[in-house]
Scaffold this motif. Structure first.
Motif, short mmCIF file in Angstrom:
data_model
loop_
_atom_site.label_atom_id
_atom_site.label_comp_id
_atom_site.label_asym_id
_atom_site.label_seq_id
_atom_site.Cartn_x
_atom_site.Cartn_y
_atom_site.Cartn_z
N SER A 60 -3.83 0.02 -7.88
CA SER A 60 -3.58 -0.48 -6.53
C SER A 60 -2.10 -0.73 -6.30
CB SER A 60 -4.37 -1.78 -6.29
OG SER A 60 -5.76 -1.55 -6.30
N ARG A 63 0.28 2.00 -4.96
CA ARG A 63 0.20 2.43 -3.57
C ARG A 63 1.08 1.52 -2.71
NH1 ARG A 63 -5.91 2.86 -1.82
NH2 ARG A 63 -4.82 3.32 0.12
N LYS A 66 -0.54 -0.70 0.10
CA LYS A 66 -1.68 -1.55 -0.24
C LYS A 66 -1.19 -2.87 -0.81
CE LYS A 66 -6.22 -1.36 -2.45
NZ LYS A 66 -7.20 -0.44 -3.07
N ASP A 84 -4.77 -2.63 3.54
CA ASP A 84 -4.38 -1.21 3.46
C ASP A 84 -3.79 -0.78 4.79
OD1 ASP A 84 -4.88 0.35 1.00
OD2 ASP A 84 -6.88 -0.51 1.18
#
Length: 205
Positions: A60, A63, A66, A84
């Motif tokens: 996670s 990203r 995110k 997100d």
């Protein structure tokens, strides 16, 4: 009426893996007696080990759009949510903030933990020029649904889930049955046509 606790927010880190497992497990366990829909939601939950949770967090964190926000009371993680950033559709640039996994320990519900997390998520969306905020929550969670409706969220979609192996099995079965049915219909049409040709070819007495 009990006093509201002092809530501290921060971004999650890899060292939170064990605490987040406990939080998710506690929330899943609280839904056991909430009916068939809750059972369906709970059946999708599988408690991970710390190594798996840590690896998932690392994924996670790679990203850039995110963010995982945790809420702490007296040093204990009692809530979390996931943010997100994406676009409304694959073919336009309208930025959307999708808020998922609004998890709050049953011991700290109705103490402004969820609203504090949601406020932080909204600020994150504003900082990233998101025009729309979408919140995805379990269908059986009546209180969160009422709360989100009260503050202005409208229902725009329905999320459904199935295990990938079961989906593939059912689609394969459906496709196979369709082919067999189509072949059977074609054979019957051919037989009827041949029978018609035979009757038409018979000499008249």
């Amino acid at each position: 009426m009990s006093a509201r606790p002092h809530i501290i927010l921060r971004d999650a880190d890899r060292e939170d893996a064990a605490a987040l497992i406990d939080l998710w497990t506690e929330c899943a366990g609280a839904s056991v007696d909430e009916g068939s829909e809750a059972f369906t939601q709970q059946s999708l939950w599988r408690q991970p080990g710390i190594a798996e949770a840590s690896a998932a967090l690392d994924l996670s964190f790679t990203r850039p759009d995110k963010r995982i926000i945790v809420a702490l009371v007296e040093g204990e993680i009692v809530g979390a949510t996931v943010c997100d950033i994406g676009t409304l559709t694959p073919i336009n640039l309208t930025r959307v903030l999708v808020v998922t996994e609004i998890q709050v320990s049953p011991r700290f519900r109705r103490k402004s933990v969820a609203s504090t997390l949601l406020s932080a998520a909204a600020s994150y969306g504003e900082d990233n020029n998101c025009e729309i905020v979408v919140a995805a929550i379990p269908v059986h969670s009546r209180e969160p649904h009422r709360y989100l409706t009260k503050i202005g969220f409208n229902q725009i979609a329905v999320l459904r889930a199935i295990q990938s192996s079961k989906l593939r099995s059912r689609l394969t079965t459906k496709a196979t049955n369709s082919r067999d049915t189509g072949k059977l219909i074609a054979v019957r049409r051919t037989l009827r046509r041949r029978q018609g040709d035979v009757r038409g070819a018979r000499p008249r007495p």
